[in-house]
Design a protein around this motif. Structure first.
Motif, PDB file in Angstrom:
ATOM      1  N   CYS A  84       0.809  -1.229   0.000  1.00 16.32           N
ATOM      2  CA  CYS A  84       0.000   0.000   0.000  1.00 16.32           C
ATOM      3  C   CYS A  84       0.841   1.277   0.000  1.00 16.32           C
ATOM      4  O   CYS A  84       0.310   2.365  -0.217  1.00 16.32           O
ATOM      5  N   VAL A  85       2.137   1.151   0.233  1.00 10.95           N
ATOM      6  CA  VAL A  85       3.052   2.299   0.206  1.00 10.95           C
ATOM      7  C   VAL A  85       4.184   1.959  -0.751  1.00 10.95           C
ATOM      8  O   VAL A  85       4.830   0.912  -0.604  1.00 10.95           O
ATOM      9  N   SER A  86       4.422   2.833  -1.733  1.00  7.91           N
ATOM     10  CA  SER A  86       5.500   2.585  -2.697  1.00  7.91           C
ATOM     11  C   SER A  86       6.865   2.707  -2.017  1.00  7.91           C
ATOM     12  O   SER A  86       6.992   3.299  -0.939  1.00  7.91           O
ATOM     13  N   LYS A  87       7.897   2.156  -2.652  1.00  6.90           N
ATOM     14  CA  LYS A  87       9.248   2.242  -2.095  1.00  6.90           C
ATOM     15  C   LYS A  87       9.700   3.687  -1.950  1.00  6.90           C
ATOM     16  O   LYS A  87      10.310   4.058  -0.956  1.00  6.90           O
ATOM     17  N   ALA A  88       9.391   4.518  -2.945  1.00  3.74           N
ATOM     18  CA  ALA A  88       9.773   5.931  -2.887  1.00  3.74           C
ATOM     19  C   ALA A  88       9.068   6.635  -1.731  1.00  3.74           C
ATOM     20  O   ALA A  88       9.680   7.410  -0.988  1.00  3.74           O
ATOM     21  N   ASP A  89       7.771   6.358  -1.570  1.00  6.22           N
ATOM     22  CA  ASP A  89       7.022   6.975  -0.470  1.00  6.22           C
ATOM     23  C   ASP A  89       7.476   6.438   0.885  1.00  6.22           C
ATOM     24  O   ASP A  89       7.419   7.140   1.888  1.00  6.22           O
ATOM     25  N   MET A  90       7.923   5.196   0.905  1.00  8.68           N
ATOM     26  CA  MET A  90       8.382   4.598   2.164  1.00  8.68           C
ATOM     27  C   MET A  90       9.592   5.356   2.699  1.00  8.68           C
ATOM     28  O   MET A  90       9.708   5.570   3.904  1.00  8.68           O
ATOM     29  N   ILE A  91      10.477   5.778   1.817  1.00  8.83           N
ATOM     30  CA  ILE A  91      11.648   6.560   2.241  1.00  8.83           C
ATOM     31  C   ILE A  91      11.198   7.851   2.911  1.00  8.83           C
ATOM     32  O   ILE A  91      11.684   8.214   3.984  1.00  8.83           O
ATOM     33  N   LEU A  92      10.255   8.548   2.287  1.00 13.84           N
ATOM     34  CA  LEU A  92       9.740   9.797   2.855  1.00 13.84           C
ATOM     35  C   LEU A  92       8.996   9.542   4.166  1.00 13.84           C
ATOM     36  O   LEU A  92       9.113  10.312   5.117  1.00 13.84           O
ATOM     37  N   LEU A  93       8.239   8.471   4.197  1.00 16.69           N
ATOM     38  CA  LEU A  93       7.471   8.128   5.392  1.00 16.69           C
ATOM     39  C   LEU A  93       8.404   7.828   6.563  1.00 16.69           C
ATOM     40  O   LEU A  93       8.200   8.333   7.676  1.00 16.69           O
ATOM     41  N   LEU A  94       9.435   7.043   6.330  1.00 16.78           N
ATOM     42  CA  LEU A  94      10.382   6.726   7.402  1.00 16.78           C
ATOM     43  C   LEU A  94      11.125   7.967   7.882  1.00 16.78           C
ATOM     44  O   LEU A  94      11.414   8.106   9.076  1.00 16.78           O
ATOM     45  N   HIS A  95      11.405   8.877   6.976  1.00 19.11           N
ATOM     46  CA  HIS A  95      12.035  10.143   7.368  1.00 19.11           C
ATOM     47  C   HIS A  95      11.106  10.918   8.307  1.00 19.11           C
ATOM     48  O   HIS A  95      11.547  11.446   9.334  1.00 19.11           O
ATOM     49  N   ALA A  96       9.822  10.997   7.975  1.00 19.05           N
ATOM     50  CA  ALA A  96       8.844  11.715   8.816  1.00 19.05           C
ATOM     51  C   ALA A  96       8.721  11.057  10.186  1.00 19.05           C
ATOM     52  O   ALA A  96       8.648  11.746  11.210  1.00 19.05           O
ATOM     53  N   VAL A  97       8.702   9.735  10.211  1.00 16.23           N
ATOM     54  CA  VAL A  97       8.607   9.002  11.478  1.00 16.23           C
ATOM     55  C   VAL A  97       9.845   9.281  12.326  1.00 16.23           C
ATOM     56  O   VAL A  97       9.745   9.562  13.523  1.00 16.23           O
ATOM     57  N   ASN A  98      11.003   9.220  11.702  1.00 16.21           N
ATOM     58  CA  ASN A  98      12.254   9.485  12.409  1.00 16.21           C
ATOM     59  C   ASN A  98      12.258  10.900  12.992  1.00 16.21           C
ATOM     60  O   ASN A  98      12.665  11.107  14.138  1.00 16.21           O
ATOM     61  N   GLU A  99      11.811  11.859  12.215  1.00  9.27           N
ATOM     62  CA  GLU A  99      11.743  13.244  12.694  1.00  9.27           C
ATOM     63  C   GLU A  99      10.803  13.369  13.890  1.00  9.27           C
ATOM     64  O   GLU A  99      11.103  14.053  14.852  1.00  9.27           O
ATOM     65  N   TYR A 100       9.654  12.708  13.813  1.00  9.80           N
ATOM     66  CA  TYR A 100       8.686  12.777  14.909  1.00  9.80           C
ATOM     67  C   TYR A 100       9.302  12.241  16.200  1.00  9.80           C
ATOM     68  O   TYR A 100       9.248  12.896  17.245  1.00  9.80           O
TER      69      TYR A 100
END
Length: 118
Positions: free
Chosen positions: A96-112
């Motif tokens: 449900c999440v593309s590889k490209a979006d996963m990189i951005l998503l993990l960055h947001a999680v890490n920032e949080y």
């Protein structure tokens, strides 16, 4: 608390303990793809909390919700948490999440979590 497991999925149900669908701040998260992070309590036996971060490709990118502590059940491609007052059910879907979006998503999680001091 500590991270117990994580998965990709879509929030399919958010109801009160009586089975009434929530019509409040939870609506933007419904049917959205994202990262489900299951945290286990260090002090409460077999109690878990979920953080759900929406995908950059969702209608509400960069948003997250978290539940209170409750019990977890995983079966038939679904993860359900039952808290004192609510039931949340996620459809598990690794695609449900593309590889490209996963990189951005993990960055947001890490920032949080970095900013939150966890």
């Amino acid at each position: 608390m500590h991270l117990d497991q994580s998965a990709l999925g879509i929030l399919r149900k958010a109801e009160d303990k009586y089975g009434q669908k929530y019509m409040d701040w939870r609506i933007p998260y419904m049917d959205q793809p994202g990262l489900i992070m299951v945290y286990k309590s260090d002090s409460r036996y077999e109690k878990y909390m979920i953080y759900f971060f929406t995908s950059p490709a969702s209608k509400y990118p960069g948003k997250y919700l978290h539940t209170t502590y409750g019990s977890i059940q995983v079966d038939d491609g679904a993860l359900t948490i039952r808290t004192k007052n609510s039931v949340y059910e996620f459809e598990l879907d690794a695609s449900c999440v593309s590889k490209a979006d996963m990189i951005l998503l993990l960055h947001a999680v890490n920032e949080y979590f970095r900013d939150d001091g966890m």
